[in-house]
Design a protein around this motif. Structure first.
Motif, PDB file in Angstrom:
ATOM      1  N   MET A   1       0.601  -1.099   0.076  1.00 49.21           N
ATOM      2  CA  MET A   1      -0.086   0.060   0.006  1.00 49.21           C
ATOM      3  C   MET A   1       0.820   1.321  -0.108  1.00 49.21           C
ATOM      4  N   ARG A   2       0.678   2.141  -1.133  1.00 49.37           N
ATOM      5  CA  ARG A   2       1.276   3.369  -1.012  1.00 49.37           C
ATOM      6  C   ARG A   2       1.040   4.329   0.320  1.00 49.37           C
ATOM      7  N   ARG A   3       1.967   5.091   0.766  1.00 49.00           N
ATOM      8  CA  ARG A   3       1.808   5.902   1.987  1.00 49.00           C
ATOM      9  C   ARG A   3       0.777   6.735   1.786  1.00 49.00           C
ATOM     10  N   SER A   4       0.506   7.220   0.798  1.00 47.72           N
ATOM     11  CA  SER A   4      -0.561   8.345   0.474  1.00 47.72           C
ATOM     12  C   SER A   4      -1.930   7.547   0.936  1.00 47.72           C
ATOM     13  N   GLU A   5      -2.097   6.553   0.508  1.00 49.16           N
ATOM     14  CA  GLU A   5      -3.209   5.598   0.699  1.00 49.16           C
ATOM     15  C   GLU A   5      -3.489   5.302   1.832  1.00 49.16           C
ATOM     16  N   LYS A   6      -2.271   4.750   2.670  1.00 53.64           N
ATOM     17  CA  LYS A   6      -2.168   4.453   4.094  1.00 53.64           C
ATOM     18  C   LYS A   6      -2.689   5.933   4.955  1.00 53.64           C
ATOM     19  N   VAL A   7      -2.272   6.890   4.529  1.00 52.13           N
ATOM     20  CA  VAL A   7      -2.400   8.094   5.380  1.00 52.13           C
ATOM     21  C   VAL A   7      -3.941   8.381   5.260  1.00 52.13           C
ATOM     22  N   LEU A   8      -4.534   8.005   4.126  1.00 55.28           N
ATOM     23  CA  LEU A   8      -6.024   8.232   4.010  1.00 55.28           C
ATOM     24  C   LEU A   8      -6.919   7.345   4.575  1.00 55.28           C
ATOM     25  N   LYS A   9      -6.334   6.210   4.745  1.00 57.11           N
ATOM     26  CA  LYS A   9      -7.238   5.312   5.626  1.00 57.11           C
ATOM     27  C   LYS A   9      -7.123   5.668   7.249  1.00 57.11           C
ATOM     28  N   ILE A  10      -6.004   5.920   7.653  1.00 58.88           N
ATOM     29  CA  ILE A  10      -5.692   6.279   8.753  1.00 58.88           C
ATOM     30  C   ILE A  10      -6.649   7.443   9.153  1.00 58.88           C
ATOM     31  N   LYS A  11      -6.614   8.370   8.319  1.00 56.50           N
ATOM     32  CA  LYS A  11      -7.241   9.620   8.363  1.00 56.50           C
ATOM     33  C   LYS A  11      -8.836   9.543   8.670  1.00 56.50           C
ATOM     34  N   GLU A  12      -9.291   8.514   7.836  1.00 59.87           N
ATOM     35  CA  GLU A  12     -10.772   7.993   7.937  1.00 59.87           C
ATOM     36  C   GLU A  12     -11.092   7.535   9.508  1.00 59.87           C
ATOM     37  N   ILE A  13     -10.039   6.630   9.995  1.00 59.75           N
ATOM     38  CA  ILE A  13     -10.384   5.974  11.377  1.00 59.75           C
ATOM     39  C   ILE A  13     -10.105   7.135  12.471  1.00 59.75           C
TER      40      ILE A  13
ATOM     41  N   THR B   1       7.548   6.571   7.546  1.00 61.37           N
ATOM     42  CA  THR B   1       8.643   7.049   7.110  1.00 61.37           C
ATOM     43  C   THR B   1       9.857   6.346   7.859  1.00 61.37           C
ATOM     44  N   LYS B   2      11.121   6.269   7.152  1.00 60.12           N
ATOM     45  CA  LYS B   2      12.260   5.545   7.883  1.00 60.12           C
ATOM     46  C   LYS B   2      13.307   6.521   8.387  1.00 60.12           C
ATOM     47  N   GLU B   3      12.899   7.967   8.206  1.00 61.43           N
ATOM     48  CA  GLU B   3      13.602   8.854   8.818  1.00 61.43           C
ATOM     49  C   GLU B   3      13.397   8.893  10.392  1.00 61.43           C
ATOM     50  N   THR B   4      14.445   9.366  11.126  1.00 61.07           N
ATOM     51  CA  THR B   4      14.585   9.465  12.275  1.00 61.07           C
ATOM     52  C   THR B   4      14.942  11.039  13.006  1.00 61.07           C
ATOM     53  N   ASP B   5      15.364  11.904  12.025  1.00 55.53           N
ATOM     54  CA  ASP B   5      15.697  13.253  12.324  1.00 55.53           C
ATOM     55  C   ASP B   5      14.261  14.187  12.231  1.00 55.53           C
ATOM     56  N   PRO B   6      13.844  14.780  12.938  1.00 55.22           N
ATOM     57  CA  PRO B   6      12.817  15.533  12.815  1.00 55.22           C
ATOM     58  C   PRO B   6      12.483  16.243  11.764  1.00 55.22           C
ATOM     59  N   LYS B   7      13.197  17.096  11.015  1.00 51.82           N
ATOM     60  CA  LYS B   7      13.201  17.951  10.002  1.00 51.82           C
ATOM     61  C   LYS B   7      13.059  16.904   8.679  1.00 51.82           C
ATOM     62  N   LYS B   8      13.768  15.732   8.860  1.00 48.09           N
ATOM     63  CA  LYS B   8      13.697  14.840   7.669  1.00 48.09           C
ATOM     64  C   LYS B   8      12.267  14.113   7.466  1.00 48.09           C
ATOM     65  N   ILE B   9      11.640  13.726   8.859  1.00 44.10           N
ATOM     66  CA  ILE B   9      10.567  13.084   8.935  1.00 44.10           C
ATOM     67  C   ILE B   9       9.657  14.246   8.317  1.00 44.10           C
ATOM     68  N   GLU B  10       9.652  15.588   8.802  1.00 42.26           N
ATOM     69  CA  GLU B  10       8.707  16.597   8.324  1.00 42.26           C
ATOM     70  C   GLU B  10       8.633  16.635   6.831  1.00 42.26           C
ATOM     71  N   PHE B  11      10.027  16.841   6.138  1.00 43.60           N
ATOM     72  CA  PHE B  11       9.740  16.910   4.620  1.00 43.60           C
ATOM     73  C   PHE B  11       9.328  15.480   4.121  1.00 43.60           C
ATOM     74  N   ASP B  12       9.394  14.205   4.598  1.00 46.59           N
ATOM     75  CA  ASP B  12       9.217  13.221   4.071  1.00 46.59           C
ATOM     76  C   ASP B  12       7.794  12.863   4.077  1.00 46.59           C
ATOM     77  N   LEU B  13       7.043  13.421   5.192  1.00 43.88           N
ATOM     78  CA  LEU B  13       5.630  13.592   5.436  1.00 43.88           C
ATOM     79  C   LEU B  13       4.996  14.428   4.534  1.00 43.88           C
ATOM     80  N   LYS B  14       5.669  15.415   4.056  1.00 45.44           N
ATOM     81  CA  LYS B  14       5.109  16.441   3.253  1.00 45.44           C
ATOM     82  C   LYS B  14       4.672  15.941   1.934  1.00 45.44           C
ATOM     83  N   LYS B  15       5.358  14.769   1.491  1.00 42.79           N
ATOM     84  CA  LYS B  15       5.214  14.353   0.370  1.00 42.79           C
ATOM     85  C   LYS B  15       3.858  13.451   0.096  1.00 42.79           C
ATOM     86  N   PHE B  16       3.131  13.155   1.116  1.00 42.10           N
ATOM     87  CA  PHE B  16       1.895  12.499   0.893  1.00 42.10           C
ATOM     88  C   PHE B  16       0.792  12.779   1.742  1.00 42.10           C
ATOM     89  N   VAL B  17       1.048  13.635   3.064  1.00 45.30           N
ATOM     90  CA  VAL B  17       0.179  14.088   3.877  1.00 45.30           C
ATOM     91  C   VAL B  17      -0.744  15.021   3.299  1.00 45.30           C
TER      92      VAL B  17
END
Length: 216
Positions: free
Chosen positions: A1-13, A152-168
Motif C-alpha cells: 500500500m502506498r503511503r498516501s493511501e495509508k494516510v487516507l485510511k488512517i485519517k478515516e479512522i 517514514t524511515k527517517e529519524t531526524d525531525p526535519k527529515k521526517i517533516e519533509f518526508d511526510l509532506k510528500k503524501f500527507v
C-alpha cells in the motif's frame, strides 16, 4: 500500500476516534500559545498549563512580557525547568515581535525560527493552529508513531517533516499531528503500546512485525 493511501485510511479512522483532537496547551491569544510552547520544551503540557494559568494573569499582554523583570519572570516559569533560558527567550521574543512586527506574530517559517527559542516544531504549530497553514509538528509522538506505523524511515525531525509532506494532505497536516499526539498518549505509548486495542493496527508495520508474524 502506498503511503498516501495509508494516510487516507488512517485519517478515516482517526477522524472518528479523535475527531476533537487539538493542541493540549491552553491559550486565548496567539502570543500565549507561542510562549506556552517555549515553556513546554522538556516539560509536560499538563505542567505548562498549570504555570500559564497564573503567568497569563500576571502578564496580560505581549508588552508585559517584553517589559518584564527578568528575575521575576524566571521565578514565575521556574516549575517548567530550564527557567533561566526560557525566561530570557520569552522576554527577547516578545521584544522582537513588538519591535519588528508591530506586536503580531509573524506567519512564515523563516521569521518564526528567527525568534529566540523557536524551532521548527514550535513554528509549525503556530503556522498550523494560528494561521491555518499546512504544517507538520514533529514532536516525540510524531517521531515514534510515524516510524512504528511505517510512514517514514527517517529519524531526524526535519527529515521526517519533509518526508511526510510528500503524501500527507495539506489540509489534514496539522490535525493529523494533533491526532498522533492523542493516539500516542492513549494507545501507542512509548514503552507499552496497546496494539491489541489499536484502531489502526491493521495499517501498522509495527503490529504486523510484532504480532502477525508471531501468529497472534
Amino acid at each position: 500500500m502506498r503511503r498516501s493511501e495509508k494516510v487516507l485510511k488512517i485519517k478515516e479512522i482517526f477522524d472518528r476516534v479523535y475527531a476533537d483532537a487539538k493542541c493540549s496547551l491552553d491559550y486565548t491569544e496567539p502570543y500565549q500559545l507561542l510562549i506556552a510552547v517555549v515553556l513546554s520544551a522538556q516539560c509536560t503540557d499538563k505542567r505548562v498549563n498549570i504555570v500559564t494559568q497564573t503567568l497569563f494573569d500576571k502578564y496580560k499582554t505581549l508588552k508585559d512580557f517584553a517589559d518584564a523583570d527578568i528575575d521575576e519572570l524566571a521565578e514565575a516559569v521556574k516549575p517548567c525547568g530550564f527557567y533561566k533560558t526560557k525566561s530570557r527567550n520569552i522576554k527577547a521574543l516578545a521584544q522582537k515581535i513588538i519591535e519588528e512586527y508591530g506586536g503580531k506574530i509573524p506567519d512564515t517559517m523563516e521569521e518564526l525560527t528567527a525568534l529566540p527559542g523557536v524551532g521548527r516544531k514550535t513554528a509549525n504549530l503556530i503556522l498550523g493552529d494560528v494561521y491555518g497553514k499546512p504544517a507538520l509538528v514533529i514532536d516525540t509522538h510524531a517521531i515514534r508513531l510515524t516510524g512504528r506505523i511505517g510512514l517514514t524511515k527517517e529519524t531526524d525531525p526535519k527529515k521526517i517533516e519533509f518526508d511526510l509532506k510528500k503524501f500527507v494532505p495539506d489540509d489534514y497536516s496539522i490535525h493529523f499531528c494533533h491526532q498522533l499526539v492523542w493516539h500516542g498518549r492513549a494507545i501507542c505509548t512509548a514503552r507499552s503500546p496497546k496494539c491489541e486495542i489499536c484502531p489502526i493496527a491493521m495499517l501498522c508495520r509495527y503490529y504486523e512485525k510484532t504480532y502477525l508474524k508471531k501468529g497472534d
